[in-house]
Design an enzyme around this catalytic site. Structure first.
Site, PDB file in Angstrom:
ATOM      1  N   THR A 115      -7.969  -5.999  -6.775  1.00 45.31           N
ATOM      2  CA  THR A 115      -8.530  -6.324  -5.467  1.00 45.31           C
ATOM      3  C   THR A 115      -9.914  -6.933  -5.658  1.00 45.31           C
ATOM      4  OG1 THR A 115      -7.308  -4.481  -4.503  1.00 45.31           O
ATOM      5  CG2 THR A 115      -9.106  -5.398  -3.200  1.00 45.31           C
TER       6      THR A 115
ATOM      7  N   GLU B 162      -1.849  -6.352  -5.034  1.00 42.90           N
ATOM      8  CA  GLU B 162      -0.980  -5.179  -4.962  1.00 42.90           C
ATOM      9  C   GLU B 162      -1.179  -4.476  -3.627  1.00 42.90           C
ATOM     10  OE1 GLU B 162      -2.105  -1.903  -4.937  1.00 42.90           O
ATOM     11  OE2 GLU B 162      -4.239  -2.184  -5.326  1.00 42.90           O
ATOM     12  N   PHE B 163      -0.114  -3.817  -3.164  1.00 44.04           N
ATOM     13  CA  PHE B 163      -0.167  -3.040  -1.928  1.00 44.04           C
ATOM     14  C   PHE B 163       0.397  -1.642  -2.182  1.00 44.04           C
ATOM     15  CE2 PHE B 163       0.096  -7.478  -0.605  1.00 44.04           C
ATOM     16  CZ  PHE B 163      -0.953  -7.567   0.299  1.00 44.04           C
TER      17      PHE B 163
ATOM     18  N   ASN C 175      -6.077  -3.173   4.220  1.00 45.17           N
ATOM     19  CA  ASN C 175      -6.705  -1.859   4.129  1.00 45.17           C
ATOM     20  C   ASN C 175      -7.739  -1.652   5.235  1.00 45.17           C
ATOM     21  OD1 ASN C 175      -5.204  -0.890   2.048  1.00 45.17           O
ATOM     22  ND2 ASN C 175      -6.735  -1.218   0.462  1.00 45.17           N
TER      23      ASN C 175
ATOM     24  N   GLY D 130      -7.646  13.288  11.898  1.00 49.80           N
ATOM     25  CA  GLY D 130      -7.965  14.322  10.925  1.00 49.80           C
ATOM     26  C   GLY D 130      -9.260  14.044  10.197  1.00 49.80           C
TER      27      GLY D 130
ATOM     28  N   GLY E 239      -9.850   8.380   2.298  1.00 47.97           N
ATOM     29  CA  GLY E 239     -10.630   8.407   1.068  1.00 47.97           C
ATOM     30  C   GLY E 239      -9.878   7.649  -0.003  1.00 47.97           C
TER      31      GLY E 239
ATOM     32  N   CYS F 273      -9.265   2.959  -2.667  1.00 45.16           N
ATOM     33  CA  CYS F 273      -9.008   1.654  -2.039  1.00 45.16           C
ATOM     34  C   CYS F 273      -9.673   1.487  -0.677  1.00 45.16           C
ATOM     35  CB  CYS F 273      -7.504   1.422  -1.916  1.00 45.16           C
ATOM     36  SG  CYS F 273      -6.680   1.159  -3.491  1.00 45.16           S
TER      37      CYS F 273
ATOM     38  N   LYS G  12     -13.752   1.572  -0.348  1.00 46.94           N
ATOM     39  CA  LYS G  12     -14.474   0.496  -1.045  1.00 46.94           C
ATOM     40  C   LYS G  12     -13.999  -0.872  -0.591  1.00 46.94           C
ATOM     41  CE  LYS G  12     -11.563  -0.942  -4.634  1.00 46.94           C
ATOM     42  NZ  LYS G  12     -11.335  -2.299  -5.175  1.00 46.94           N
TER      43      LYS G  12
ATOM     44  N   LYS H   4      -5.181  12.589  -1.061  1.00 45.93           N
ATOM     45  CA  LYS H   4      -3.949  12.560  -0.282  1.00 45.93           C
ATOM     46  C   LYS H   4      -2.901  13.354  -1.052  1.00 45.93           C
ATOM     47  CE  LYS H   4      -1.335   8.926  -0.196  1.00 45.93           C
ATOM     48  NZ  LYS H   4      -0.780   7.557  -0.057  1.00 45.93           N
TER      49      LYS H   4
END
Length: 436
Positions: A122, A151-152, A211, A256, A260, A263, A266, A326
């Site tokens: 990225t 990339e995803f 993102n 919630g 974080g 990806c 930033k 996560k």
């Protein structure tokens, strides 16, 4: 095809193994000899569901091997994927592309004429054009082309997202580069994956824009959670109402603790920084609010925890459920859970953190905090339990049994994924952000 993958971190290792799994000859290269040795011995250096299986298949087939020599990798492949990290710079919000530049400098003198370099990292928009100039300076007669193929990957779903992605974006400057990448990804296209050709600049923007949009949805519903707290409304019902509108959709509208990881935070900041460099800072002013709302959720959770402890953390036992940013990951980079745990400890709380996979990475980040993989030990004698990472296993906890272990049955569900009625019926005082 013969491919090299430069950088075998999370992105590179998964990409290399998956490309080998669909039949390409792949050489993964990394300067970290310990990481290369682990991968070569079928030991993933990170936790990712399904990755060990695909890595083992790829190595056993003979289609995949690893090296510490970038020069060897440069001579091996027809297509060279750049998969190195681009973290936030220490002195600004901009992305640090030093590793990307270093890879190109190593590749330029050794790649075979007519090779294609493909970036997956990225990067700020404009990077491909800048690197193309660099290639012309270093190897003017090589005929090496450069393209961008962002990339995803979602952590916890990286293998699926590599082998059956929602889309493939190829940012190319020539028809020849497009033809090469379509041939490379032909097995995925044959399975129905959409391939979208763009110019390189659009491809570079695709990842940070995606993102940033996801971050905006998350921060929007978290802002609504704060409004719901003030008004006595229910943010989960509100999210369902919003999500029923097909123009909006329910995904990424779960309120919630916020986002974080390596990806979203930033990438949002890098897009803000690049927009400022391009002279269009007002166009992304919204993203500054998105970033601030996200940080605010962590502070709100700490304040709620202090309130539930009677106004002070000093000497109070607190159990934290979750360390990873996560579930289905051991990644603790910019983990909201760890940020909250550290904030409570700094204010005098005795914090004990549980996680299923991220204990060792978390311990390296916060060595002064007590971490454990034993859920009962984490909660023993706690005066407050905070649910900060939505591992599905936490949803299966028996609250009545857990109540026998804690000192006070008090819960904060900062991920809004537990059945609060079930916990309350078991005698718990249970709170969640944005819910009465």
């Amino acid at each position: 095809m013969r491919l090299t993958v430069l950088g075998t971190g999370y992105l590179g290792a998964v990409h290399a193994a998956c490309m080998a799994d669909i039949g390409h000859e792949v050489l993964g290269a990394d300067a970290d000899a310990e990481k290369v040795a682990a991968l070569a011995h079928r030991v993933p250096p990170f936790f990712e569901p399904g990755f060990r299986d695909v890595l083992t298949r790829a190595l056993d087939s003979g289609h995949l091997r690893f090296t510490t020599s970038l020069a060897e990798a440069g001579r091996f492949g027809d297509v060279h994927f750049i998969c190195v990290g681009t973290p936030q710079r220490a002195d600004s919000w901009a992305a640090d592309v030093g590793s990307v530049d270093a890879v190109v400098d190593v590749l330029a003198p050794v790649v075979r004429p007519g090779s294609l370099i493909v970036g997956k990292s990225t990067v700020p928009v404009g990077t491909t054009a800048r690197l193309a100039e660099r290639l012309r300076e270093l190897a003017p007669a090589s005929g090496t082309d450069i393209a961008w193929n962002p990339e995803f990957l979602r952590e916890g779903h990286a293998v699926q997202d590599s082998l059956r992605p929602s889309r493939l974006v190829i940012g190319v400057r020539t028809d020849e580069a497009e033809s090469t990448l379509r041939q490379l990804y032909a097995p995925l296209a044959a399975a129905g994956v959409r391939v979208i050709r763009t110019d390189p600049a659009t491809a570079e923007l695709a990842k940070v824009a995606a993102n940033s949009f996801l971050a905006t949805k998350i921060s929007f519903i978290n802002a609504m959670a704060e409004v719901c707290d003030a008004a006595g409304a229910d943010v989960l019902t509100l999210a369902d109402v919003l999500g029923s509108d097909p123009r909006i959709g329910r995904r990424s509208l779960t309120p919630g603790l916020g986002f974080g990881g390596s990806c979203l935070p930033k990438d949002v900041r890098a897009l803000i920084s690049r927009a400022e460099e391009l002279g269009v800072a007002p166009a992304v002013a919204l993203l500054r609010a998105v970033d601030e709302i996200n940080a605010r959720q962590r502070r709100r959770t700490v304040r709620l925890a202090r309130h539930m402890l009677g106004g002070t953390f000093s000497g109070r036992g607190v159990a934290v459920l979750g360390a990873a940013f996560k579930p289905n990951s051991d990644d603790v980079r910019d983990s909201p859970a760890l940020a909250v745990a550290a904030a409570m400890q700094s204010r005098g709380a005795r914090v004990r953190v549980h996680d299923f996979e991220a204990v060792e990475p978390a311990r390296r980040v916060l060595p002064s905090v007590d971490f454990t993989t034993d859920l009962a030990k984490a909660c023993e004698s706690a005066e407050l339990v905070l649910h900060l990472t939505e591992w599905p296993q936490y949803g299966r906890i028996d609250p009545a049994r857990l109540a026998t272990l804690v000192r006070r049955p008090c819960l904060i569900d900062a991920r809004n994924s537990l059945d609060l009625a079930r916990w309350r019926s078991a005698g718990w005082t249970a709170r969640a952000l944005g819910r009465p």
